[in-house]
Structures are given as C-alpha cells and as structure tokens.
Write a protein that holds these residues in place. Sequence first.
Motif, PDB file in Angstrom:
ATOM      1  N   GLU A 348     -16.570 -21.262 -58.677  1.00 42.46           N
ATOM      2  CA  GLU A 348     -17.597 -22.041 -57.982  1.00 42.46           C
ATOM      3  C   GLU A 348     -18.260 -23.029 -58.931  1.00 42.46           C
ATOM      4  O   GLU A 348     -18.499 -24.203 -58.576  1.00 42.46           O
ATOM      5  CB  GLU A 348     -18.636 -21.092 -57.392  1.00 42.46           C
ATOM      6  CG  GLU A 348     -19.683 -21.795 -56.551  1.00 42.46           C
ATOM      7  CD  GLU A 348     -20.661 -20.818 -55.941  1.00 42.46           C
ATOM      8  OE1 GLU A 348     -21.569 -21.262 -55.219  1.00 42.46           O
ATOM      9  OE2 GLU A 348     -20.506 -19.599 -56.202  1.00 42.46           O
ATOM     10  N   ALA A 349     -18.523 -22.576 -60.178  1.00 44.18           N
ATOM     11  CA  ALA A 349     -19.116 -23.486 -61.162  1.00 44.18           C
ATOM     12  C   ALA A 349     -18.156 -24.621 -61.496  1.00 44.18           C
ATOM     13  O   ALA A 349     -18.552 -25.796 -61.593  1.00 44.18           O
ATOM     14  CB  ALA A 349     -19.492 -22.710 -62.430  1.00 44.18           C
ATOM     15  N   HIS A 350     -16.842 -24.291 -61.633  1.00 45.10           N
ATOM     16  CA  HIS A 350     -15.851 -25.327 -61.909  1.00 45.10           C
ATOM     17  C   HIS A 350     -15.734 -26.312 -60.751  1.00 45.10           C
ATOM     18  O   HIS A 350     -15.604 -27.529 -60.959  1.00 45.10           O
ATOM     19  CB  HIS A 350     -14.505 -24.662 -62.207  1.00 45.10           C
ATOM     20  CG  HIS A 350     -13.421 -25.641 -62.549  1.00 45.10           C
ATOM     21  ND1 HIS A 350     -13.435 -26.387 -63.720  1.00 45.10           N
ATOM     22  CD2 HIS A 350     -12.301 -26.008 -61.872  1.00 45.10           C
ATOM     23  CE1 HIS A 350     -12.380 -27.182 -63.747  1.00 45.10           C
ATOM     24  NE2 HIS A 350     -11.664 -26.945 -62.635  1.00 45.10           N
ATOM     25  N   GLN A 351     -15.790 -25.797 -59.519  1.00 45.66           N
ATOM     26  CA  GLN A 351     -15.710 -26.670 -58.339  1.00 45.66           C
ATOM     27  C   GLN A 351     -16.927 -27.589 -58.265  1.00 45.66           C
ATOM     28  O   GLN A 351     -16.815 -28.776 -57.919  1.00 45.66           O
ATOM     29  CB  GLN A 351     -15.593 -25.811 -57.058  1.00 45.66           C
ATOM     30  CG  GLN A 351     -15.327 -26.619 -55.807  1.00 45.66           C
ATOM     31  CD  GLN A 351     -13.954 -27.270 -55.858  1.00 45.66           C
ATOM     32  OE1 GLN A 351     -13.012 -26.722 -56.437  1.00 45.66           O
ATOM     33  NE2 GLN A 351     -13.852 -28.464 -55.293  1.00 45.66           N
ATOM     34  N   GLN A 352     -18.114 -27.048 -58.588  1.00 49.29           N
ATOM     35  CA  GLN A 352     -19.297 -27.899 -58.612  1.00 49.29           C
ATOM     36  C   GLN A 352     -19.179 -28.976 -59.685  1.00 49.29           C
ATOM     37  O   GLN A 352     -19.580 -30.133 -59.489  1.00 49.29           O
ATOM     38  CB  GLN A 352     -20.540 -27.038 -58.865  1.00 49.29           C
ATOM     39  CG  GLN A 352     -20.917 -26.145 -57.684  1.00 49.29           C
ATOM     40  CD  GLN A 352     -22.125 -25.295 -57.975  1.00 49.29           C
ATOM     41  OE1 GLN A 352     -22.695 -25.379 -59.086  1.00 49.29           O
ATOM     42  NE2 GLN A 352     -22.509 -24.473 -57.002  1.00 49.29           N
ATOM     43  N   TYR A 353     -18.588 -28.604 -60.847  1.00 50.86           N
ATOM     44  CA  TYR A 353     -18.378 -29.594 -61.896  1.00 50.86           C
ATOM     45  C   TYR A 353     -17.439 -30.696 -61.430  1.00 50.86           C
ATOM     46  O   TYR A 353     -17.667 -31.891 -61.681  1.00 50.86           O
ATOM     47  CB  TYR A 353     -17.830 -28.903 -63.138  1.00 50.86           C
ATOM     48  CG  TYR A 353     -17.270 -29.846 -64.168  1.00 50.86           C
ATOM     49  CD1 TYR A 353     -18.124 -30.635 -64.960  1.00 50.86           C
ATOM     50  CD2 TYR A 353     -15.893 -29.969 -64.340  1.00 50.86           C
ATOM     51  CE1 TYR A 353     -17.601 -31.528 -65.890  1.00 50.86           C
ATOM     52  CE2 TYR A 353     -15.376 -30.858 -65.267  1.00 50.86           C
ATOM     53  CZ  TYR A 353     -16.228 -31.635 -66.041  1.00 50.86           C
ATOM     54  OH  TYR A 353     -15.708 -32.516 -66.945  1.00 50.86           O
ATOM     55  N   LEU A 354     -16.348 -30.279 -60.704  1.00 51.85           N
ATOM     56  CA  LEU A 354     -15.402 -31.281 -60.212  1.00 51.85           C
ATOM     57  C   LEU A 354     -16.035 -32.185 -59.163  1.00 51.85           C
ATOM     58  O   LEU A 354     -15.811 -33.406 -59.157  1.00 51.85           O
ATOM     59  CB  LEU A 354     -14.169 -30.585 -59.618  1.00 51.85           C
ATOM     60  CG  LEU A 354     -13.271 -29.829 -60.601  1.00 51.85           C
ATOM     61  CD1 LEU A 354     -12.146 -29.122 -59.846  1.00 51.85           C
ATOM     62  CD2 LEU A 354     -12.683 -30.763 -61.657  1.00 51.85           C
ATOM     63  N   ASP A 355     -16.827 -31.586 -58.259  1.00 52.87           N
ATOM     64  CA  ASP A 355     -17.394 -32.372 -57.172  1.00 52.87           C
ATOM     65  C   ASP A 355     -18.533 -33.283 -57.614  1.00 52.87           C
ATOM     66  O   ASP A 355     -18.663 -34.419 -57.114  1.00 52.87           O
ATOM     67  CB  ASP A 355     -17.877 -31.427 -56.056  1.00 52.87           C
ATOM     68  CG  ASP A 355     -16.712 -30.682 -55.421  1.00 52.87           C
ATOM     69  OD1 ASP A 355     -15.566 -31.174 -55.533  1.00 52.87           O
ATOM     70  OD2 ASP A 355     -16.939 -29.604 -54.822  1.00 52.87           O
ATOM     71  N   LYS A 356     -19.364 -32.798 -58.542  1.00 49.23           N
ATOM     72  CA  LYS A 356     -20.590 -33.543 -58.864  1.00 49.23           C
ATOM     73  C   LYS A 356     -20.459 -34.389 -60.135  1.00 49.23           C
ATOM     74  O   LYS A 356     -21.167 -35.385 -60.274  1.00 49.23           O
ATOM     75  CB  LYS A 356     -21.747 -32.574 -59.029  1.00 49.23           C
ATOM     76  CG  LYS A 356     -22.104 -31.855 -57.729  1.00 49.23           C
ATOM     77  CD  LYS A 356     -23.268 -30.891 -57.926  1.00 49.23           C
ATOM     78  CE  LYS A 356     -23.623 -30.170 -56.643  1.00 49.23           C
ATOM     79  NZ  LYS A 356     -24.756 -29.240 -56.815  1.00 49.23           N
ATOM     80  N   GLU A 357     -19.572 -34.008 -61.053  1.00 48.73           N
ATOM     81  CA  GLU A 357     -19.504 -34.726 -62.308  1.00 48.73           C
ATOM     82  C   GLU A 357     -18.184 -35.468 -62.512  1.00 48.73           C
ATOM     83  O   GLU A 357     -18.180 -36.603 -62.988  1.00 48.73           O
ATOM     84  CB  GLU A 357     -19.730 -33.746 -63.471  1.00 48.73           C
ATOM     85  CG  GLU A 357     -21.113 -33.093 -63.468  1.00 48.73           C
ATOM     86  CD  GLU A 357     -21.300 -32.161 -64.647  1.00 48.73           C
ATOM     87  OE1 GLU A 357     -20.406 -32.183 -65.543  1.00 48.73           O
ATOM     88  OE2 GLU A 357     -22.299 -31.422 -64.686  1.00 48.73           O
ATOM     89  N   LEU A 358     -17.029 -34.791 -62.166  1.00 53.26           N
ATOM     90  CA  LEU A 358     -15.732 -35.406 -62.467  1.00 53.26           C
ATOM     91  C   LEU A 358     -15.279 -36.356 -61.365  1.00 53.26           C
ATOM     92  O   LEU A 358     -15.025 -37.537 -61.609  1.00 53.26           O
ATOM     93  CB  LEU A 358     -14.690 -34.307 -62.691  1.00 53.26           C
ATOM     94  CG  LEU A 358     -13.312 -34.796 -63.131  1.00 53.26           C
ATOM     95  CD1 LEU A 358     -13.395 -35.549 -64.454  1.00 53.26           C
ATOM     96  CD2 LEU A 358     -12.346 -33.621 -63.267  1.00 53.26           C
ATOM     97  N   TYR A 359     -15.187 -35.865 -60.112  1.00 53.46           N
ATOM     98  CA  TYR A 359     -14.673 -36.678 -59.010  1.00 53.46           C
ATOM     99  C   TYR A 359     -15.821 -37.382 -58.301  1.00 53.46           C
ATOM    100  O   TYR A 359     -16.178 -37.063 -57.155  1.00 53.46           O
ATOM    101  CB  TYR A 359     -13.903 -35.797 -58.019  1.00 53.46           C
ATOM    102  CG  TYR A 359     -12.689 -35.140 -58.635  1.00 53.46           C
ATOM    103  CD1 TYR A 359     -11.890 -35.833 -59.551  1.00 53.46           C
ATOM    104  CD2 TYR A 359     -12.340 -33.829 -58.310  1.00 53.46           C
ATOM    105  CE1 TYR A 359     -10.783 -35.230 -60.107  1.00 53.46           C
ATOM    106  CE2 TYR A 359     -11.237 -33.228 -58.884  1.00 53.46           C
ATOM    107  CZ  TYR A 359     -10.461 -33.937 -59.790  1.00 53.46           C
ATOM    108  OH  TYR A 359      -9.361 -33.340 -60.342  1.00 53.46           O
ATOM    109  N   THR A 360     -16.414 -38.313 -58.969  1.00 50.93           N
ATOM    110  CA  THR A 360     -17.517 -39.067 -58.346  1.00 50.93           C
ATOM    111  C   THR A 360     -17.047 -40.368 -57.723  1.00 50.93           C
ATOM    112  O   THR A 360     -17.714 -40.912 -56.840  1.00 50.93           O
ATOM    113  CB  THR A 360     -18.586 -39.362 -59.404  1.00 50.93           C
ATOM    114  OG1 THR A 360     -17.974 -40.087 -60.487  1.00 50.93           O
ATOM    115  CG2 THR A 360     -19.197 -38.074 -59.944  1.00 50.93           C
ATOM    116  N   ASN A 361     -15.902 -40.890 -58.166  1.00 50.77           N
ATOM    117  CA  ASN A 361     -15.363 -42.145 -57.633  1.00 50.77           C
ATOM    118  C   ASN A 361     -14.390 -41.818 -56.497  1.00 50.77           C
ATOM    119  O   ASN A 361     -13.271 -41.405 -56.737  1.00 50.77           O
ATOM    120  CB  ASN A 361     -14.656 -42.923 -58.743  1.00 50.77           C
ATOM    121  CG  ASN A 361     -14.249 -44.313 -58.273  1.00 50.77           C
ATOM    122  OD1 ASN A 361     -14.693 -44.776 -57.223  1.00 50.77           O
ATOM    123  ND2 ASN A 361     -13.412 -44.976 -59.057  1.00 50.77           N
TER     124      ASN A 361
END
Length: 376
Positions: A348-361
Amino acid sequence: MYKVNFPVDQSIETAVERRQAAEAARKARIFNTRLRVMGLDLDALNKQTQEKKHREGMERERDKAFDQMRLKHHEALLQRDIEERKVREALHAGLTEYWSIQQRVEDSRDADLKCGMRGAFRINVPEAELGPASMQIFQGEDIGEAQRRREQMKQTQRDLLAQIVQKERRCMEIRHREMLAEKELLQHDLSWRQKLDAEEEGKKAVRVTLDHYNQALAIEQAERLKEADRREARENLAEKWHTLTSAIMTDGWDAAVNRLEEGKPAATDRWKGMSPEQLRAIHREREAQCIERQRWRDVEKNRDAAWNAQLLEASREAQQEESRTSKLRRAKRIQADQFNMQLAKEQEAHQQYLDKELYTNKPTQDFFSQFKTTSR
C-alpha cells in the motif's frame, strides 16, 4: 553536352511495394480478433452446422420438388404430343379425304396433260358465254368420257375397298399376334402357377410326413421314458425292501463277525455300526480336540487383548501428535497472517508512492494512438 535519360531502376520501388503489401497482409492477420484469439466458438460452429444441414435439407426438398415437377411436365408434354399427333392424323385424314373427293386430278383443266387423257373435261358454262378463245371441248372429242368416269370411280372404289380390306387384315393380324402373346403369357403363368402348386403340395406332404414321424418319435420316446421310470421305481422298491429286510439296518457288531472265520476282519458289507473299541477311540480323539481348541481360543484371546492394548496406545499417541500439529499449524498461520499484513502495508505504501510521487504525469490520447500502427 547532351542530356542522356538513363533507365530508372524499378527494383527498389518493386521491393518497397512488396514490403508494403506484406506489411498490410501482416496487419490484417494480427489485428483480426478471430484469427488472433485462441479457441473456437462452438456455438457459432454449431449454428453454422445446423444452418448448413437446414440448407442442404431445403436443397434436397427443392430438388425433389423439381424432379416431381419435371416428371409432371414430361407427362403433360407427352400427352400433348399424343393429342397433337392425333389431331394431325385426323386433319391429314380429312384433308386426304377432301383431296380424294373435291380436288381430284381428273377434274382439273390439265387432266389431259397430267393423266394422258384426250381433251379436257366438260364444264357447266353456257355456250353463249364462251368466246372463240374459250373453246375447250370440240365436237367429236372425248366420246367415252362418261364410261371413263364410271370406270375411274369404280377403280377408285375398288382401291379404297382394297385399302380398307388390307387395313382390316393388318388390324386382325395385329390382334391375332397380341392374342397369341396373351395366350402364351397366360400359358406361362398357368404353368408357373401349376409348378408352384406342385411344389407347395410337395412341401405340404413333406411337412405332414415329418410331423407324423416326429409324433411317432415323441410317442416312442414318451413310452421309453415311462418304461425307464417304471424300471427305476421297481429297482428302488427292491433296494428299499432289501435294505429293510437285510441285516445292514442292525447296528450290532455281531452281525459283521463271521462265526466260521473268527480270525479274519469283520465283514463291513453286512455291518453299519462300529465296535466299542472304535467308539472309545473316537471319544478320546474328540476330547483331545476339544482341549486343543480351548487352548487355541485362550491364546487368540490373549493375543487380541494385547493387540487392542497396542492399538489403544497408538491411538492415544496419534491424538497427542495431532494436537501438537494443530497447535504448530495455528502458530504458523498466525505468523503468516502477520507477515501478510506487513506485506500489505508495504504494498500500500509503494502504491501510494507510485500514485502520488512517481506517476504524476498522466498520458494523453496521442500516447495511446501511437500503438497498433504497425505489425512490428
């Protein structure tokens, strides 16, 4: 300098066109869902099979209907041809009769040329109306005209009668041949029927003879069985009477001892019982067997008791082992649940990182439209 037009090399353009055609064919194969997806559409195939069977059945029915219609048309055409032939024959007969009566050659103006006659026939026209150029009959010509006419009519009548007689003769011959053929067929059928009747009578006689023979054999066999039963009954009765009246029914030992030859063994054919020594030996053997059987029973009882005790101990140990295994399994399940919860938190923490920090574009429509433009 002169300008020279060298021939253009068409091989490069041909190769490019060939590659483009191959690419188009490859796209058609790859982007076709029905050819790309693995598996079969059974419902569609069954539907196609049923439609094909229905279509073939309809075609067979149509061909059958066409065949029947063709036969009907053929029969109608044959009937119409027969009727037309009859009408033509009737018209031809009427026309022939009209020609023979109303348009005879002898009555024409050129009869003297066509039939070799002298002069022409007389016409019913007043002489005052005839001019000099209309003279056809002169005085003194064709004196025997009336006689000749009568002879010609008689000859025509004789020819007609001869034709009628000849036609009747041909009809009679045809009817006679048909009658002979019918008689021959009737004779053949009669002989065939007589032959069949004779064969049937022969078969019937053979069956009757065979039935009589079988009845005689059955009667003879029944008498033989009855005689065998009577003989067996007599023999059984004699044996019973001999058994009742002989010394074999007495169980005494004295009946088997030969008084005259006391040194020899007993005659077993005249004795049914046993001697006292034999009876005592049998009783001793039976008592020994009973003691041995009781000893085996005691041994089996002790062995069964030991086996039951061992089974009870093994069952108790198995229950203890099962309880220890269940406790260990419960502890492992608790540990696995804790580990899964830890993994879920990390995921869940990794998914939040992907959604909010990595995949922003977020990708636009142009990004998706660039795919499936080529088969490579």
